[in-house]
Design an enzyme around this catalytic site. Structure first.
Site, PDB file in Angstrom:
ATOM      1  CG  ASP A  21      -1.989   1.044   1.179  1.00  0.00           C
ATOM      2  OD1 ASP A  21      -2.391   1.425   0.062  1.00  0.00           O
ATOM      3  OD2 ASP A  21      -2.448   1.473   2.248  1.00  0.00           O
ATOM      4  CG  HIS A  38       0.872   1.764  -9.262  1.00  0.00           C
ATOM      5  ND1 HIS A  38       0.471   1.229  -8.058  1.00  0.00           N
ATOM      6  CD2 HIS A  38      -0.132   2.612  -9.651  1.00  0.00           C
ATOM      7  CE1 HIS A  38      -0.712   1.712  -7.730  1.00  0.00           C
ATOM      8  NE2 HIS A  38      -1.100   2.555  -8.675  1.00  0.00           N
ATOM      9  CG  LEU A 132       9.477 -17.082  -2.076  1.00  0.00           C
ATOM     10  CD1 LEU A 132       9.135 -17.113  -0.593  1.00  0.00           C
ATOM     11  CD2 LEU A 132       9.922 -15.686  -2.492  1.00  0.00           C
TER      12      LEU A 132
END
Length: 248
Positions: A21, A38, A132
């Site tokens: 955020d 972004h 991962l």
């Protein structure tokens, strides 16, 4: 990585989820359009992935685009769709080289076909990776996921395949988008906002939460490690408790 974190590697959370955020607000504070935030967030994501790998995190889920984000301006939505597609295309080989497995969690309706194509391509190319697991939550909403699970369960009941008296939490888990993933151990939200925003509602039932004060473009491996160290200090009881009377 801090030595204190390395020495407690066995206690590092298995599944970390992040609400990325603050991109737009960060950009506006720099005198830039929201879309610039972004773009800046891509570097933060890659650095965070690298930090999670080094720390030994098994699953990293990131909130890339929610079912509510369609309410944003058409310009920003178009940018986010196109940018998500380009990041996946551009970074897929790098993630594969890092032994990262990419998976997608979210709804197909409304999501651009070109974005779905890149998500599925990334899943195929990294399917055999054993490091991962990076979950891209794109066109995802926690309530939508639970509604979709309920619809599947209802259909099985209607088809006579499932006795409604035998529906359990495990039944719901089985019908989630990615039912094989472990519950979230640690939820991180950047930018100082303190809410779930409809993210992984089922999976976060017993997640520890950390609300990091700075926006996502300022996050990365070092802040992640500091949050992981904070997590190690938490006492996770999962509803249980021990009587610890303090003697005066």
């Amino acid at each position: 990585m801090p030595p204190s974190l390395r020495s407690h590697a066995q206690l590092v959370p298995e599944h970390v989820a992040i609400i990325m955020d603050g991109n737009g607000r960060w950009a506006n504070q720099q005198g830039l359009p929201r879309t610039a935030g972004h773009t800046a967030g891509e570097a933060s994501l890659m650095d965070t992935i690298a930090g999670a790998i080094e720390a030994g995190v098994k699953v990293l889920s990131v909130y890339a685009f929610s079912t509510e984000n369609w309410r944003r301006s058409p310009t920003e939505v178009r940018f986010l769709m196109g940018y998500s597609r380009e990041v996946l295309r551009r970074r897929c080989d790098e993630l594969k080289a890092w032994n990262v497995r990419v998976r997608w969690s979210g709804r197909r309706p409304k999501l651009w076909k070109s974005v779905i194509s890149e998500l599925e391509r990334a899943e195929r190319l990294t399917a055999n990776n054993t490091g991962l697991t990076l979950v891209m939550n794109l066109n995802y909403g926690g309530r939508a996921e639970l509604a979709d699970a309920a619809a599947k369960i209802a259909q099985e009941v209607a088809d006579g395949k499932l006795n409604p008296q035998r529906i359990t939490p495990q039944t719901i888990q089985k019908h989630l988008y990615l039912p094989d993933l472990p519950d979230v151990d640690l939820l991180i939200r950047t930018s100082g906002e303190q809410r779930f925003s409809n993210y992984l509602l089922w999976q976060c039932a017993y997640a520890e939460m950390v609300f990091w004060p700075n926006p996502w473009p300022e996050f990365g491996r070092e802040p992640l490690w500091q949050v992981l160290l904070e997590y190690l200090q938490r006492d996770r009881r999962f509803g249980g408790a021990i009587d610890q009377v303090t003697k005066s």
